[in-house]
Design a protein around this motif. Structure first.
Motif, PDB file in Angstrom:
ATOM      1  N   ASN A  10       0.830  -1.212   0.000  1.00 57.73           N
ATOM      2  CA  ASN A  10       0.000   0.000   0.000  1.00 57.73           C
ATOM      3  C   ASN A  10       0.861   1.258   0.000  1.00 57.73           C
ATOM      4  O   ASN A  10       0.559   2.230  -0.706  1.00 57.73           O
ATOM      5  N   SER A  11       1.901   1.242   0.797  1.00 57.62           N
ATOM      6  CA  SER A  11       2.752   2.441   0.843  1.00 57.62           C
ATOM      7  C   SER A  11       3.500   2.633  -0.478  1.00 57.62           C
ATOM      8  O   SER A  11       3.685   3.760  -0.939  1.00 57.62           O
ATOM      9  N   VAL A  12       3.917   1.545  -1.120  1.00 53.76           N
ATOM     10  CA  VAL A  12       4.607   1.655  -2.408  1.00 53.76           C
ATOM     11  C   VAL A  12       3.657   2.162  -3.487  1.00 53.76           C
ATOM     12  O   VAL A  12       4.002   3.055  -4.267  1.00 53.76           O
ATOM     13  N   THR A  13       2.434   1.628  -3.537  1.00 51.45           N
ATOM     14  CA  THR A  13       1.474   2.099  -4.552  1.00 51.45           C
ATOM     15  C   THR A  13       1.084   3.549  -4.279  1.00 51.45           C
ATOM     16  O   THR A  13       0.909   4.329  -5.213  1.00 51.45           O
ATOM     17  N   ASP A  14       0.947   3.909  -3.011  1.00 50.58           N
ATOM     18  CA  ASP A  14       0.637   5.302  -2.674  1.00 50.58           C
ATOM     19  C   ASP A  14       1.774   6.231  -3.106  1.00 50.58           C
ATOM     20  O   ASP A  14       1.545   7.302  -3.672  1.00 50.58           O
ATOM     21  N   TRP A  15       3.006   5.794  -2.858  1.00 52.33           N
ATOM     22  CA  TRP A  15       4.177   6.589  -3.279  1.00 52.33           C
ATOM     23  C   TRP A  15       4.215   6.724  -4.798  1.00 52.33           C
ATOM     24  O   TRP A  15       4.504   7.795  -5.326  1.00 52.33           O
ATOM     25  N   GLN A  16       3.923   5.646  -5.540  1.00 56.06           N
ATOM     26  CA  GLN A  16       3.905   5.700  -7.008  1.00 56.06           C
ATOM     27  C   GLN A  16       2.869   6.701  -7.501  1.00 56.06           C
ATOM     28  O   GLN A  16       3.130   7.474  -8.429  1.00 56.06           O
ATOM     29  N   LYS A  17       1.677   6.690  -6.898  1.00 55.33           N
ATOM     30  CA  LYS A  17       0.617   7.639  -7.289  1.00 55.33           C
ATOM     31  C   LYS A  17       1.078   9.079  -7.061  1.00 55.33           C
ATOM     32  O   LYS A  17       0.875   9.953  -7.908  1.00 55.33           O
ATOM     33  N   ARG A  18       1.687   9.320  -5.892  1.00 61.88           N
ATOM     34  CA  ARG A  18       2.162  10.685  -5.593  1.00 61.88           C
ATOM     35  C   ARG A  18       3.254  11.118  -6.566  1.00 61.88           C
ATOM     36  O   ARG A  18       3.288  12.271  -7.006  1.00 61.88           O
ATOM     37  N   MET A  19       4.157  10.209  -6.920  1.00 58.31           N
ATOM     38  CA  MET A  19       5.229  10.536  -7.869  1.00 58.31           C
ATOM     39  C   MET A  19       4.669  10.821  -9.270  1.00 58.31           C
ATOM     40  O   MET A  19       5.113  11.745  -9.949  1.00 58.31           O
ATOM     41  N   LYS A  20       3.682  10.037  -9.700  1.00 58.82           N
ATOM     42  CA  LYS A  20       3.054  10.279 -11.016  1.00 58.82           C
ATOM     43  C   LYS A  20       2.360  11.636 -11.031  1.00 58.82           C
ATOM     44  O   LYS A  20       2.465  12.394 -11.992  1.00 58.82           O
TER      45      LYS A  20
END
Length: 116
Positions: A10-20
């Motif tokens: 969850n934290s990795v997918t959340d980080w990916q969304k924020r980076m995009k």
């Protein structure tokens, strides 16, 4: 263990969304600034096109005569524009203007050495 993996995913997918999202925001800002810069660049005055037969001075690219500030930045001879090499290119074909030799002036004064 399963709970920790889920938190990590969850934290990795959340980080990916924020980076995009950050990437898209930065891309939009860069495009906006590029468009603004293009407007200012187009507004700037660019050199005039030279016409055939025009008289021009050529820039002295070799360091001759004098120190930096004192040196002549232009060649001594006047050149005549013959034609432009290409419509998109700022390069012109030119030739040196042939200057006539100065004619000695004949004075009606005698060469007695007296000036009036």
């Amino acid at each position: 263990m399963l709970m920790e993996n889920r938190k990590l995913i969850n934290s990795v997918t959340d980080w990916q969304k924020r980076m995009k999202e950050a990437y898209h925001i930065a891309s939009r800002a860069a495009n906006r600034e590029a468009a603004r810069g293009k407007v200012y660049y187009v507004r700037r005055v660019h050199g005039n096109d030279l016409q055939s037969g025009g008289r021009v001075l050529i820039r002295n690219l070799t360091e001759r005569g004098g120190l930096g500030k004192i040196r002549s930045y232009w060649e001594d001879k006047v050149h005549i524009v013959v034609q432009r090499k290409s419509k998109e290119s700022p390069v012109y074909e030119n030739k040196k203007k042939v200057m006539r030799e100065p004619q000695p002036q004949s004075d009606s004064k005698s060469d007695s050495g007296e000036d009036y």
